[in-house]
Design an enzyme around this catalytic site. Structure first.
Site, mmCIF file in Angstrom:
data_model
loop_
_atom_site.group_PDB
_atom_site.id
_atom_site.type_symbol
_atom_site.label_atom_id
_atom_site.label_comp_id
_atom_site.label_asym_id
_atom_site.label_seq_id
_atom_site.Cartn_x
_atom_site.Cartn_y
_atom_site.Cartn_z
ATOM 1 N N HIS A 18 12.968 -9.492 56.259
ATOM 2 C CA HIS A 18 12.941 -8.417 57.263
ATOM 3 C C HIS A 18 12.473 -7.135 56.593
ATOM 4 C CE1 HIS A 18 16.682 -6.678 55.742
ATOM 5 N NE2 HIS A 18 17.261 -7.860 55.831
ATOM 6 N N HIS A 21 13.568 -5.970 53.047
ATOM 7 C CA HIS A 21 12.916 -6.617 51.900
ATOM 8 C C HIS A 21 11.515 -6.067 51.690
ATOM 9 C CE1 HIS A 21 15.700 -9.843 53.547
ATOM 10 N NE2 HIS A 21 16.232 -9.528 52.390
ATOM 11 N N CYS A 126 33.612 -12.954 48.839
ATOM 12 C CA CYS A 126 32.719 -12.953 50.027
ATOM 13 C C CYS A 126 31.599 -13.951 49.786
ATOM 14 C CB CYS A 126 32.123 -11.581 50.296
ATOM 15 S SG CYS A 126 30.830 -11.642 51.571
ATOM 16 N N CYS A 129 28.005 -12.347 49.955
ATOM 17 C CA CYS A 129 27.620 -11.577 48.763
ATOM 18 C C CYS A 129 27.572 -12.480 47.531
ATOM 19 C CB CYS A 129 28.620 -10.479 48.454
ATOM 20 S SG CYS A 129 28.713 -9.152 49.643
ATOM 21 N N CYS A 144 34.806 -8.033 54.097
ATOM 22 C CA CYS A 144 33.753 -7.564 53.193
ATOM 23 C C CYS A 144 33.215 -6.226 53.702
ATOM 24 C CB CYS A 144 32.624 -8.594 53.136
ATOM 25 S SG CYS A 144 31.136 -7.949 52.363
ATOM 26 N N HIS A 147 29.390 -7.097 54.829
ATOM 27 C CA HIS A 147 29.122 -8.060 55.904
ATOM 28 C C HIS A 147 30.188 -8.083 56.993
ATOM 29 C CE1 HIS A 147 26.675 -9.589 52.504
ATOM 30 N NE2 HIS A 147 25.803 -9.705 53.468
ATOM 31 N N LYS A 295 23.370 -0.708 58.186
ATOM 32 C CA LYS A 295 22.373 -1.301 57.308
ATOM 33 C C LYS A 295 21.640 -2.386 58.097
ATOM 34 C CE LYS A 295 21.687 -4.185 53.283
ATOM 35 N NZ LYS A 295 22.215 -5.337 52.575
ATOM 36 N N LYS A 298 19.603 -9.178 58.561
ATOM 37 C CA LYS A 298 19.404 -10.285 59.486
ATOM 38 C C LYS A 298 20.744 -10.705 60.090
ATOM 39 C CE LYS A 298 16.286 -12.970 61.241
ATOM 40 N NZ LYS A 298 15.045 -12.491 61.840
#
Ligand code: ME8
Length: 504
Positions: A18, A21, A126, A129, A144, A147, A295, A298
């Protein structure tokens, strides 16, 4: 010859690429291109991180083997690079057998050097991670912080890396090398993590099988982060026909997002010390691209699709937008609305118009011929020292500041057009020399800013320079007055206002 080695993180193949990146890869590419302009021998590395729990879990959830998922998504990341005009010299996959062999070799050396022992680890973990969380990092409801998923309590028999014994060497590194991590806020964050006391960390995982086998105990695989970090080192050994390690090691810049600061600013230098390898010169940590204040990721489902933007507006516009909109190093919001605004006001109206007006006037008033006269001294003064300032910013990975320096000159040239009003000069008799000088100044100014813009807008810069009959993009001709254009050719709109699909 000077060398320059720049890397991006290697991306997890648990999902498709996405914009987050693409962002890091674009930034690293700007640095790589800039250094190539300067004549440096450059190595630019990107790739995919294919082992570990995040990938294994995603594969099992889709009912496929990890290798199959890895192959599919690594292909997408690999395809992304040319789509965003990234000129990486190699694409590493951590499932490359050469990488795996080299990881085993380096980590065996770390063990032989006395930095590995066997023990039991217990903590909150997690799986997204692939990381244990310290008590002070855990979000309410045992979640987390990145996430927002529930953490699991894990207990495992592992081999440990003696990170704690690197506390003092790391503090010394941070004392001696003030630019090891930038921006300063990230340097301070890493240093305070180090000072708060380092605990030993698991080097291997017992329960997992999707990873690089531990040579001295095949029931274990290496913890994915150690396997992954070593990509920066292993790639050089097999990316080229000859081993490039002696030429490029250590890296000049690791470009990373702030989510993986601790791994790169603490674990990684400690691991290199343990292996007896030289440390990277700089770790530059950029912020998050945010959408709706979160943030972009995806798993959160809030993503600006880089492929859709490229399809409609071209990769240059995307590269420009992300480095212009969000000061590199800070967090910042992105949106389709602000993208379209910048495209229209800056790329189309400022740069695009400057190019089309300049070329149009030379054609209209001088049949495409540019007089051989020195640029206007007053305007030239505003370009004094520009390439050096741009280079100094890029040397510090200040990519938004470098772009701003250049963009101020794009605006200066537009003001020059208004001040000099060549269309009036063209009507006045006896002003032929003035008109020649103004047009020559504009053409040369346009050429100089375009050379500096090339790392950011490579395709548009090349088209524009071709119309100016001067394809040289080397830094040697980045100063105003360092080249002279004789003739210009027509140029179709660089940034059409309403680009048709695929036309930009
Ligand atoms: O962490 N804003 O891989 P990953 C800005 N495999 N940058 C973003 C971003 C966002 N919203 N989302 C992702 C991993 N990134 C590990 C790395 S390295 C030895 C191993 C970028 O696929 C940013 O560079 O989760 C971030 O650090 C990276 O993608 C994380 O990619």
């Amino acid at each position: 010859m000077a060398t320059f080695y720049v890397t991006t993180p290697i991306y997890y193949v648990n999902a498709a690429p996405h914009l987050g990146h693409a962002y890091t890869t674009i930034a690293a590419d700007v640095m790589a291109r800039h250094h190539r302009q300067r004549g440096d021998r450059v190595f630019f590395l990107t790739g995919t991180d294919e082992h570990g729990e995040p990938v294994a879990d995603a594969a099992h959830a889709q009912g496929v083997e990890p290798q199959e998922l890895a192959d599919r998504n690594a292909g997408r990341f690999k395809a992304l690079a040319p789509q965003i005009e990234a000129t990486n010299d190699f694409f590493i996959r951590t499932t490359d057998p050469q990488h795996e062999a080299r990881v085993q070799e380096v980590l065996t050396r770390v063990r032989e050097n006395g930095h590995v022992y066997e023990g039991i680890y217990e903590g909150w973990y997690c799986p997204r991670c692939a990381d244990f969380k310290a008590d002070n990092e855990i979000e309410e409801g045992n979640r987390c912080p990145i996430h927002h998923i529930e953490l699991t309590r894990e207990q495992e028999e592992n081999y440990f890396f003696r990170l704690s014994s690197f506390q003092e060497p790391l503090e010394r590194l941070y004392a001696e090398q003030e630019d090891f991590v930038a921006p300063r806020t990230r340097f301070n964050e890493a240093l305070s993590f180090i000072r708060s006391g380092l605990r030993d960390v698991p080097l291997t995982r017992h329960k997992l099988t999707w990873g690089v086998p531990v040579p001295w105990d095949p029931e274990h695989v290496f913890y994915v982060w150690f396997d992954a970090l070593l990509n920066y080192y292993t790639a050089l050994s097999y990316a080229g026909e000859e081993d490039l390690t002696a030429i490029f090691w250590p890296p000049d810049y690791h470009i990373i997002g702030k989510d993986i600061l601790r791994f790169h600013a603490v674990y990684w230098p400690a691991l290199l010390m343990a292996a007896g390898l030289e440390l990277p010169r700089h770790v530059f940590v950029h912020g998050y691209l945010l959408m709706d204040g979160e943030k972009m990721s995806k798993s959160l489902g809030n993503v600006l699709d880089p492929f859709a933007v490229i399809e409609r507006f071209g990769a240059d516009a995307l590269r420009f937008y992300v480095l212009r909109e969000v000061p590199f190093g800070q967090d910042g919001s992105v949106s389709t609305a602000s993208f379209e605004l910048r495209y229209e006001t800056e790329l189309a109206n400022e740069l695009g118009n400057l190019a089309s007006r300049t070329i149009g006037m030379v054609q209209r008033y001088r049949a495409g011929k540019v007089a051989s006269v020195a640029p206007d001294a007053q305007l030239a003064a505003d370009f004094d020292g520009l390439p050096e300032r741009v280079a100094a910013h890029v040397d510090a990975a200040e990519l938004t500041l470098a772009l701003e320096e250049i963009w101020q000159r794009v605006r200066r040239l537009n003001r020059y057009v208004e001040e000099q009003a060549p269309w009036k000069l063209a009507k006045e008799s006896g002003r032929e020399d003035d008109l020649d000088r103004v047009l020559a100044t504009l053409v040369e100014g346009l050429r100089a800013v375009t050379v500096l813009l090339w790392p950011y807008l490579p395709a548009s810069a090349e088209r524009l320079l071709a119309a100016l009959g001067s394809s040289d993009v080397s830094f040697a001709v980045a100063a105003l007055g360092s080249a002279s254009i004789e003739h210009v050719s027509p140029l179709p709109s660089l940034f059409p206002k309403e680009p048709a699909a695929g036309s930009a």
